[in-house]
Design an enzyme around this catalytic site. Structure first.
Site, PDB file in Angstrom:
ATOM      1  N   GLY A 250     -22.115   5.266  -0.932  1.00 19.13           N
ATOM      2  CA  GLY A 250     -21.068   5.797  -1.804  1.00 19.13           C
ATOM      3  C   GLY A 250     -20.855   4.871  -2.985  1.00 19.13           C
ATOM      4  CG  ASN A 251     -17.400   5.459  -5.302  1.00 21.99           C
ATOM      5  OD1 ASN A 251     -18.106   6.144  -6.040  1.00 21.99           O
ATOM      6  ND2 ASN A 251     -16.278   5.909  -4.779  1.00 21.99           N
ATOM      7  CB  VAL A 252     -18.824  -0.100  -2.024  1.00 25.16           C
ATOM      8  CG1 VAL A 252     -19.216  -1.550  -1.760  1.00 25.16           C
ATOM      9  CG2 VAL A 252     -17.354  -0.014  -2.420  1.00 25.16           C
TER      10      VAL A 252
ATOM     11  CE  LYS B 166      -4.517   0.914   0.618  1.00 25.29           C
ATOM     12  NZ  LYS B 166      -5.702   0.178   0.192  1.00 25.29           N
TER      13      LYS B 166
ATOM     14  N   GLY C 185     -24.301   3.444   4.216  1.00 22.69           N
ATOM     15  CA  GLY C 185     -23.317   4.090   3.345  1.00 22.69           C
ATOM     16  C   GLY C 185     -23.663   3.852   1.888  1.00 22.69           C
TER      17      GLY C 185
HETATM   18  P1  NAD Z   1     -17.316   6.317  -0.489  1.00 23.66           P
HETATM   19  O1  NAD Z   1     -16.555   7.411   0.166  1.00 23.66           O
HETATM   20  O2  NAD Z   1     -17.664   6.423  -1.939  1.00 23.66           O
HETATM   21  O3  NAD Z   1     -18.711   6.084   0.298  1.00 23.66           O
HETATM   22  C1  NAD Z   1     -18.852   6.085   1.674  1.00 23.66           C
HETATM   23  C2  NAD Z   1     -20.270   6.554   1.987  1.00 23.66           C
HETATM   24  O4  NAD Z   1     -20.505   6.379   3.382  1.00 23.66           O
HETATM   25  C3  NAD Z   1     -20.503   8.029   1.678  1.00 23.66           C
HETATM   26  O5  NAD Z   1     -21.703   8.166   0.939  1.00 23.66           O
HETATM   27  C4  NAD Z   1     -20.607   8.674   3.060  1.00 23.66           C
HETATM   28  O6  NAD Z   1     -21.478   9.815   3.073  1.00 23.66           O
HETATM   29  C5  NAD Z   1     -21.196   7.527   3.862  1.00 23.66           C
HETATM   30  N1  NAD Z   1     -21.004   7.634   5.299  1.00 23.66           N
HETATM   31  C6  NAD Z   1     -19.931   8.096   5.980  1.00 23.66           C
HETATM   32  N2  NAD Z   1     -20.161   8.018   7.305  1.00 23.66           N
HETATM   33  C7  NAD Z   1     -21.379   7.468   7.457  1.00 23.66           C
HETATM   34  C8  NAD Z   1     -22.166   7.123   8.584  1.00 23.66           C
HETATM   35  N3  NAD Z   1     -21.751   7.336   9.835  1.00 23.66           N
HETATM   36  N4  NAD Z   1     -23.394   6.573   8.378  1.00 23.66           N
HETATM   37  C9  NAD Z   1     -23.847   6.369   7.125  1.00 23.66           C
HETATM   38  N5  NAD Z   1     -23.144   6.687   6.015  1.00 23.66           N
HETATM   39  C10 NAD Z   1     -21.933   7.219   6.191  1.00 23.66           C
HETATM   40  O7  NAD Z   1     -16.501   4.975  -0.193  1.00 23.66           O
HETATM   41  P2  NAD Z   1     -16.587   3.579  -0.943  1.00 23.66           P
HETATM   42  O8  NAD Z   1     -15.552   3.537  -1.997  1.00 23.66           O
HETATM   43  O9  NAD Z   1     -18.018   3.296  -1.292  1.00 23.66           O
HETATM   44  O10 NAD Z   1     -16.089   2.597   0.218  1.00 23.66           O
HETATM   45  C11 NAD Z   1     -16.953   2.225   1.274  1.00 23.66           C
HETATM   46  C12 NAD Z   1     -16.231   1.246   2.190  1.00 23.66           C
HETATM   47  O11 NAD Z   1     -15.818   0.098   1.454  1.00 23.66           O
HETATM   48  C13 NAD Z   1     -14.956   1.811   2.831  1.00 23.66           C
HETATM   49  O12 NAD Z   1     -14.813   1.244   4.115  1.00 23.66           O
HETATM   50  C14 NAD Z   1     -13.854   1.279   1.916  1.00 23.66           C
HETATM   51  O13 NAD Z   1     -12.609   1.198   2.591  1.00 23.66           O
HETATM   52  C15 NAD Z   1     -14.409  -0.084   1.576  1.00 23.66           C
HETATM   53  N6  NAD Z   1     -13.887  -0.663   0.324  1.00 23.66           N
HETATM   54  C16 NAD Z   1     -14.084  -0.022  -0.854  1.00 23.66           C
HETATM   55  C17 NAD Z   1     -13.618  -0.587  -2.032  1.00 23.66           C
HETATM   56  C18 NAD Z   1     -13.866   0.066  -3.371  1.00 23.66           C
HETATM   57  O14 NAD Z   1     -13.701  -0.597  -4.402  1.00 23.66           O
HETATM   58  N7  NAD Z   1     -14.298   1.308  -3.421  1.00 23.66           N
HETATM   59  C19 NAD Z   1     -12.917  -1.816  -2.000  1.00 23.66           C
HETATM   60  C20 NAD Z   1     -12.741  -2.454  -0.773  1.00 23.66           C
HETATM   61  C21 NAD Z   1     -13.242  -1.855   0.385  1.00 23.66           C
END
Ligand code: NAD
Length: 370
Positions: free
Chosen positions: A182-184, A80, A180
């Protein structure tokens, strides 16, 4: 302090400090373990309060990548990188090109990708200096944003968990609370709706909640209470440490399976979930789809191949559940056991046949140019 931290947070093979005065680059690359292959893990850009915080973060994250890749059955090691700085203010072409030069000097021992605070566009700058970068734009032969594939893997983890706990992988009518969007999380909601699940959503960003309500008619809940939703599956897709001493007694689900990294506040919470009869799909097994997707880039990318890989999360998860039952331990411990066993077995073989197990490809540019 530097060497003490490196000693305290995992037994890393190599830690590289990258500094370029002119572009303002202050970065750290941590290569935890390359037993299974080159170390692959994204670059996080974050305004760390101290340089020590940045070092500890990169050491912890890179170690986690070793276990994630091992449990996913990938021939990748754990690594990383972090860049210290504000992703909204401190980015420049020079900064990412300088960083790319540091990666290039490692000759493929470390391969990067985007992570929190970095984007496809940043990876394109890195790619100008080194072929050792994945998650680059599709136009350049990469696979772009890995999140939809992470979400697909999480869907597979939810299906496996439902098969194990509810007796069927059919999600029709199954209630899933997604924290949450977001992207995932938003991609996961789409998949769940297609499968006929009843989805309850929460996010601190009200616009995202509204979008899911408008598009899919999802119910919503207060983001501070979503973990206590009456449901079959609680799917954390926001922050880490949501499963802790306070939240466990409030859970009203049968399964915890989501995309968030480091969901358990502490390892002991895996056992605590087992004690209250909640099935936990270990996070680093459930959310490996993004890593599987970038690995598919190394093999010569196709969407079919990437989905084939992310579908494997189902069987990986079922194997972990079997191991946990056999050894009468938490699923979290079983996942670590599985990853460590694979590392040990293949490590032993590699030492025995030194030199005969090198990577089949030479540079990513060759792969992209096929
Ligand atoms: P992101 O930043 O796109 O989305 C996160 C979402 O969570 C946002 O919409 C934010 O407003 C919301 N959020 C934050 N605090 C919150 C709370 N207290 N209650 C409710 N919602 C809340 O991130 P992402 O890329 O979707 O990743 C989400 C999780 O998955 C993270 O933990 C990340 O490490 C993990 N992850 C992501 C990937 C990937 O491909 N993007 C891969 C492996 C793991």
């Amino acid at each position: 302090m530097v060497f003490e931290n490196i000693g305290n947070y995992g037994n890393h093979e190599q830690v590289i400090f990258c500094h370029d005065k002119d572009t303002g680059l202050k970065g750290i690359i941590a290569i935890h373990d390359t037993t299974l292959g080159p170390a692959l893990g994204g670059t996080r850009m974050w305004n760390y309060a101290t340089e020590e915080d940045a070092l500890i973060d990169v050491l912890r994250l890179s170690e986690g990548m070793t276990y994630k890749a091992a449990a996913a059955g990938l021939n990748l090691g754990g690594g990383k990188a972090v860049i210290i700085g504000d992703p909204k203010k401190d980015k420049s072409e020079g900064l990412f090109r300088a960083f790319g030069m540091y990666i290039n000097a490692l000759n493929g021992r470390y391969i990067t990708a985007e992570d929190v605070g970095t984007s496809e566009a940043d990876m394109e700058q890195v790619y100008a200096e080194t072929p050792w970068v994945t998650g680059i734009p599709k136009g350049l032969g990469g696979s772009g944003d890995p999140s939809p594939y992470t979400a697909h893997g999480v869907l597979m983890a939810i299906k496996a968990s439902c098969k194990e706990k509810l007796g069927s992988e059919n999600l029709n009518g199954v209630r899933v609370a997604v924290q949450g969007l977001g992207n995932v999380g938003s991609n996961l909601v789409k998949y769940l709706i297609e499968e006929g699940a009843k989805v309850i959503v929460a996010d601190i960003d009200q616009e995202r909640v509204q979008k899911m309500a408008d598009e899919f008619g999802c119910e919503s809940m207060d983001p501070n209470e979503i973990h206590s939703a009456e449901c079959d599956v609680f799917a954390p897709c926001a922050l880490g440490a949501i499963i802790n001493d306070q939240t466990i007694p409030q859970l009203q689900c049968k399964i915890v399976a989501g995309g968030a990294n480091n969901m358990l506040a502490e390892t002991k919470h895996g056992e605590a979930l087992r004690e209250v009869g909640i099935l936990y799909a270990p996070d680093f097994v459930a959310n490996a789809g993004g890593l599987m997707n970038v690995f598919a880039e190394l093999e010569g990318y196709s969407v079919e191949r990437a989905l084939e890989r992310t579908s494997a999360v189902y069987n990986n998860m079922m194997n972990i559940f079997s191991l946990a039952k056999r050894d009468n331990c938490s699923t979290h411990d079983a996942a670590f056991k599985f990853a460590t066993q694979r590392l040990n077995t293949l490590g032993r073989l590699k030492r025995k046949h030194q030199g005969s197990t090198s990577r089949p490809f030479t540079t990513l540019k060759e792969v992209y140019n096929r």
